[in-house]
Design an enzyme around this catalytic site. Structure first.
Site, PDB file in Angstrom:
ATOM      1  N   ASP A  85       0.787  -1.267   0.000  1.00 52.82           N
ATOM      2  CA  ASP A  85       0.004   0.040  -0.033  1.00 52.82           C
ATOM      3  C   ASP A  85       0.909   1.263  -0.094  1.00 52.82           C
ATOM      4  OD1 ASP A  85       0.845  -0.880   2.623  1.00 52.82           O
ATOM      5  OD2 ASP A  85      -0.494   0.879   3.346  1.00 52.82           O
ATOM      6  N   GLU A 140       0.045  -1.245   5.476  1.00 55.24           N
ATOM      7  CA  GLU A 140       1.216  -0.642   6.545  1.00 55.24           C
ATOM      8  C   GLU A 140       1.016   0.559   7.044  1.00 55.24           C
ATOM      9  OE1 GLU A 140       5.105   0.843   7.660  1.00 55.24           O
ATOM     10  OE2 GLU A 140       3.851   1.596   6.188  1.00 55.24           O
ATOM     11  N   ASP A 170      12.216  -0.635   3.745  1.00 50.73           N
ATOM     12  CA  ASP A 170      11.217   0.580   3.792  1.00 50.73           C
ATOM     13  C   ASP A 170      11.826   1.481   4.625  1.00 50.73           C
ATOM     14  OD1 ASP A 170       8.558   1.752   3.772  1.00 50.73           O
ATOM     15  OD2 ASP A 170       7.942   0.575   5.521  1.00 50.73           O
TER      16      ASP A 170
HETATM   17 ZN   LIG Z   1       6.550   2.510   4.072  1.00 53.57          ZN
END
Ligand SMILES: [Zn+2]
Length: 384
Positions: free
Chosen positions: A79, A140, A164
């Protein structure tokens, strides 16, 4: 070898598929197609039903080609935050950026493509590896919901790498705990012009409580913030209701508790001060708190294998990788909580969560190379 053109093409394909939190159905379908074409076993779990999203987390696994290598888990979320409508990535030399009206979505599709490219290189170049768990999770950005609904018993890996983060040469090994609070104050309604003395303004109660709070940067490892405040109906009515949302974070769970208690107490302190007797009846404001644990702190020592593996892989590539303390929660917090030691690795994404978001192609290549080198490096850690 990492194939730059293939990596960029896959990245552009992925970012063009809009995937706000809980709306990851299209991107998951695309990725299922990619994994199938690579001959990789995969499935969607049931997290989507649990959180009310379009689909669950996409889980894949690649069997070990050499049993002496440790199992590794690579993770990135499907996402993105908004705005996403009409994402049209623009190439500007080495840089890929959004056209300025949307985010780019390199957070976290850069993580996904680097993982895919790594898997392609492992297969093409017949690089030996242990069992590999892959997680492309959902939601997330709205509280790590996908990761929180993972079935952790399905993973073989004891080490996880969450792709990330921004800088490739800085990995996050520490992140705070956080709580989210909702406060509701009920006062007593009255006509503001005729008989305000018969009312209790919930807005006044809230203001005085907030004014007494210590907020913002509390200390080096603790922060607190009032995020929203809503209440009241009209200028001529003494407001009988206010709803406030807030958060607090700390690397030290005890300090987090203390800060949350301090904020709650500030509201409680006001209740008796606003108590009064109207027409022979005692009236008081009331207060309610809902406190939810958002994520639990993580703290992975630099001596841990999961940290050393990335650091040493970087060294082999001539990159000095250092530790960084994060201010936010990532899926890494959730993996660590469930006993899979995890660090957060950067992909080169920049200015994320803004319409200025961009990423350098050279960083995408570097990150994919780092992942391949990590797999090679993992041989030294054995399969314990
Ligand atoms: Zn992220």
């Amino acid at each position: 070898m990492v194939n730059k053109d293939r990596l960029v093409k896959e990245f552009l394909n992925l970012v063009k598929i809009e995937s706000l939190s809980k709306q990851e159905g299209q991107v998951a379908k695309y990725l299922e197609g990619v994994l199938s074409s690579m001959g990789i076993e995969h499935y969607l779990d049931n997290a989507g039903e649990k959180i009310g999203g379009e689909c669950g987390n996409l889980i894949a696994r690649i069997p070990a080609t050499n049993p002496n290598y440790p199992a590794l888990l690579f993770s990135a979320h499907m996402d993105t935050v908004g705005p996403v409508h009409g994402i049209a990535p623009m190439m500007d030399g080495d840089i890929i950026r959004s056209n300025g009206s949307t985010v780019l979505g390199s957070d976290d599709k850069s993580g996904i493509v680097c993982i895919l490219e790594c898997l392609r290189v492992l297969a093409e170049d017949k690089i030996p590896h242990g069992h590999i768990d892959i997680v492309f999770d959902v939601a997330e950005e709205i509280g790590l919901l996908g990761a929180k609904h993972l079935d952790f018993s399905q993973f073989q890996a004891k080490m996880a790498f969450v792709l990330d983060d921004e800088d490739i040469d800085r990995i996050t090994n520490r992140a705070p705990s956080a709580n989210r609070m909702t406060y509701e104050i009920r006062g007593v309604e009255a006509h503001a012009g005729m008989e305000p003395q018969k009312g209790i303004s919930a807005i006044e109660v809230a203001s005085r409580a907030i004014a007494e709070m210590t907020l913002g940067r509390i200390d080096q490892e603790t922060t607190a913030n009032i995020g929203t405040i809503n209440g009241g109906t009209a200028t001529n009515i003494v407001a009988n209701y206010v709803k406030i949302t807030a958060e607090a974070r700390s690397h030290d769970p005890a300090k987090l508790d203390a800060q949350c208690e301090h904020m709650k107490q500030a509201f409680l302190n006001q209740l008796s001060r606003f108590e009064k007797t109207v027409d022979g009846r005692k009236i008081t404001p009331t207060f309610m708190e809902d406190r939810q644990q958002d994520f639990v702190a993580m703290s992975v020592p630099e001596s841990a294998p999961v940290f050393q593996l990335v650091k040493n892989a970087g060294k082999r590539m001539g990159i000095e990788i250092t530790a960084k303390s994060g201010g936010g929660g990532t899926d890494g917090n959730v993996y660590n909580l469930h006993g899979i030691e995890s660090v957060v690795v950067g992909t080169g994404m920049k200015d994320v969560h803004t319409v200025k978001e961009y990423i350098a192609i050279s960083d995408l290549v570097l990150c994919a190379r780092l992942l391949v080198t990590m797999v090679e490096e993992s041989a030294k850690y054995g399969n314990k």
